[in-house]
Design a protein around this motif. Structure first.
Motif, mmCIF file in Angstrom:
data_model
loop_
_atom_site.group_PDB
_atom_site.id
_atom_site.type_symbol
_atom_site.label_atom_id
_atom_site.label_comp_id
_atom_site.label_asym_id
_atom_site.label_seq_id
_atom_site.Cartn_x
_atom_site.Cartn_y
_atom_site.Cartn_z
ATOM 1 N N LEU A 1 0.827 -1.210 0.000
ATOM 2 C CA LEU A 1 0.000 0.000 0.000
ATOM 3 C C LEU A 1 0.862 1.261 0.000
ATOM 4 C CD1 LEU A 1 -2.971 -0.881 2.402
ATOM 5 C CD2 LEU A 1 -3.013 -0.674 -0.093
ATOM 6 N N ALA A 2 2.027 1.202 0.658
ATOM 7 C CA ALA A 2 2.947 2.343 0.609
ATOM 8 C C ALA A 2 3.468 2.529 -0.816
ATOM 9 C CB ALA A 2 4.103 2.135 1.585
ATOM 10 N N ALA A 3 3.756 1.421 -1.507
ATOM 11 C CA ALA A 3 4.226 1.508 -2.899
ATOM 12 C C ALA A 3 3.107 2.002 -3.817
ATOM 13 C CB ALA A 3 4.731 0.143 -3.366
ATOM 14 N N TRP A 4 1.893 1.515 -3.581
ATOM 15 C CA TRP A 4 0.717 1.961 -4.352
ATOM 16 C C TRP A 4 0.496 3.463 -4.170
ATOM 17 C CZ3 TRP A 4 -4.616 2.959 -2.613
ATOM 18 C CH2 TRP A 4 -5.534 3.041 -3.655
ATOM 19 N N ASN A 5 0.747 3.937 -2.956
ATOM 20 C CA ASN A 5 0.799 5.380 -2.659
ATOM 21 C C ASN A 5 -0.465 6.122 -3.092
ATOM 22 O OD1 ASN A 5 1.820 7.823 -1.783
ATOM 23 N ND2 ASN A 5 3.163 8.120 -3.561
ATOM 24 N N ASN A 6 -1.603 5.646 -2.565
ATOM 25 C CA ASN A 6 -2.889 6.285 -2.855
ATOM 26 C C ASN A 6 -3.212 6.308 -4.346
ATOM 27 O OD1 ASN A 6 -1.306 8.465 -0.716
ATOM 28 N ND2 ASN A 6 -2.966 7.195 0.055
ATOM 29 N N GLY A 7 -2.720 5.305 -5.072
ATOM 30 C CA GLY A 7 -2.979 5.207 -6.497
ATOM 31 C C GLY A 7 -1.939 5.866 -7.369
ATOM 32 N N LYS A 8 -1.008 6.619 -6.760
ATOM 33 C CA LYS A 8 0.021 7.292 -7.560
ATOM 34 C C LYS A 8 1.120 6.326 -7.997
ATOM 35 C CE LYS A 8 0.385 10.410 -4.314
ATOM 36 N NZ LYS A 8 0.853 11.554 -3.494
ATOM 37 N N GLY A 9 1.238 5.186 -7.299
ATOM 38 C CA GLY A 9 2.268 4.219 -7.626
ATOM 39 C C GLY A 9 1.756 3.068 -8.462
#
Length: 254
Positions: A185-193
């Protein structure tokens, strides 16, 4: 939606409520959200009496398996939420692979977020969302993993971690899932990742380049699975040479 652009996740941001029995961990998360819970809450249960899968299908919930749901509040702007199921699949795949012995069959992701071991289903993921009266948006990620048992009369091939030679307990598996989900989820970064997540998803995917059948609500389509786009849509090349993007459907591998 009161969205926080700086809400990158770390392990310390999450809480865990372990229950012995409940109707459905997804239902508990939604109830907590309606009561004002701030999110980043894991709920697990040793047994569910009313577990459910996609499209209202029942999910067998015997003791020994992992039943977990994660409540997120306003995890991303609505236009970026479409890639979240891919991020969830990457995290669950990471956790499952970590507990499998080297001799186990390959762990793969079947679009969009089924986890297969040796092309047999071992995990179901159900994502549900609800707009709350206070303007927040609750999103619940429900995860059921066959650890020690599996359905007796499945509609498709199934397996369990125990059958694959893993002696992990549901509690140990959840510890891996807890850490993997925070990292992804940190890598996904609110959809920016999304590009990093889709790249990791493709590395673990099964069926790319193969003939598949996709069951839609109104018809079935046969074609070649050519991959996913950066938003997570399945790209199906049909017999007439056209590539069709598919947002939702049941995929059957040959």
């Amino acid at each position: 939606m009161a969205f926080d652009m700086n809400s990158r996740k770390s392990l310390a941001d999450f809480r865990h409520d372990a229950l012995s029995e409940t109707s459905s961990t997804n239902s508990v998360c939604l109830e907590r959200a309606r009561s004002g819970d701030p999110g980043n809450l894991w709920v697990t249960a040793e047994r569910q009496t009313g577990g459910r899968g996609r499209r209202g299908r029942p999910w067998v919930s015997e003791p020994g398996n992992l039943y977990a749901s994660l409540l997120l509040i306003d995890p991303a702007p609505m236009e970026r939420l479409g890639s979240l199921p891919l991020a969830v699949a990457v995290a669950v795949h990471q956790a499952v692979r970590a507990v499998l012995p080297l001799a186990a069959e390959p762990a793969e992701i079947k679009w969009p977020n089924d986890i297969l071991i040796g092309r047999k289903k071992t995990c179901g993921i159900l994502i549900e969302g609800e707009a709350l009266p206070d303007g927040r948006y609750a999103l619940v990620i429900g995860i059921g993993i066959n650890v020690t048992t599996m359905p007796d009369n499945p509609m498709y091939p199934v397996t369990s971690l125990r059958q694959q030679g893993s002696m992990v307990s549901a509690e140990e598996l959840f510890a891996h899932l807890y850490a993997a989900m925070a990292e992804v989820l940190a890598a996904w970064n609110n959809g920016k990742g999304v590009r990093e997540v889709t790249a990791r998803w493709r590395e673990a995917a099964c069926g790319i380049g193969e003939k598949i059948t996709v069951n839609l609500p109104d018809r079935s389509i046969l074609g070649q699975f050519v991959g996913i786009d950066d938003n997570g849509l399945l790209m199906l090349e049909t017999d007439d040479g056209k590539t069709m993007p598919i947002a939702a459907g049941d995929v059957f591998l040959k």
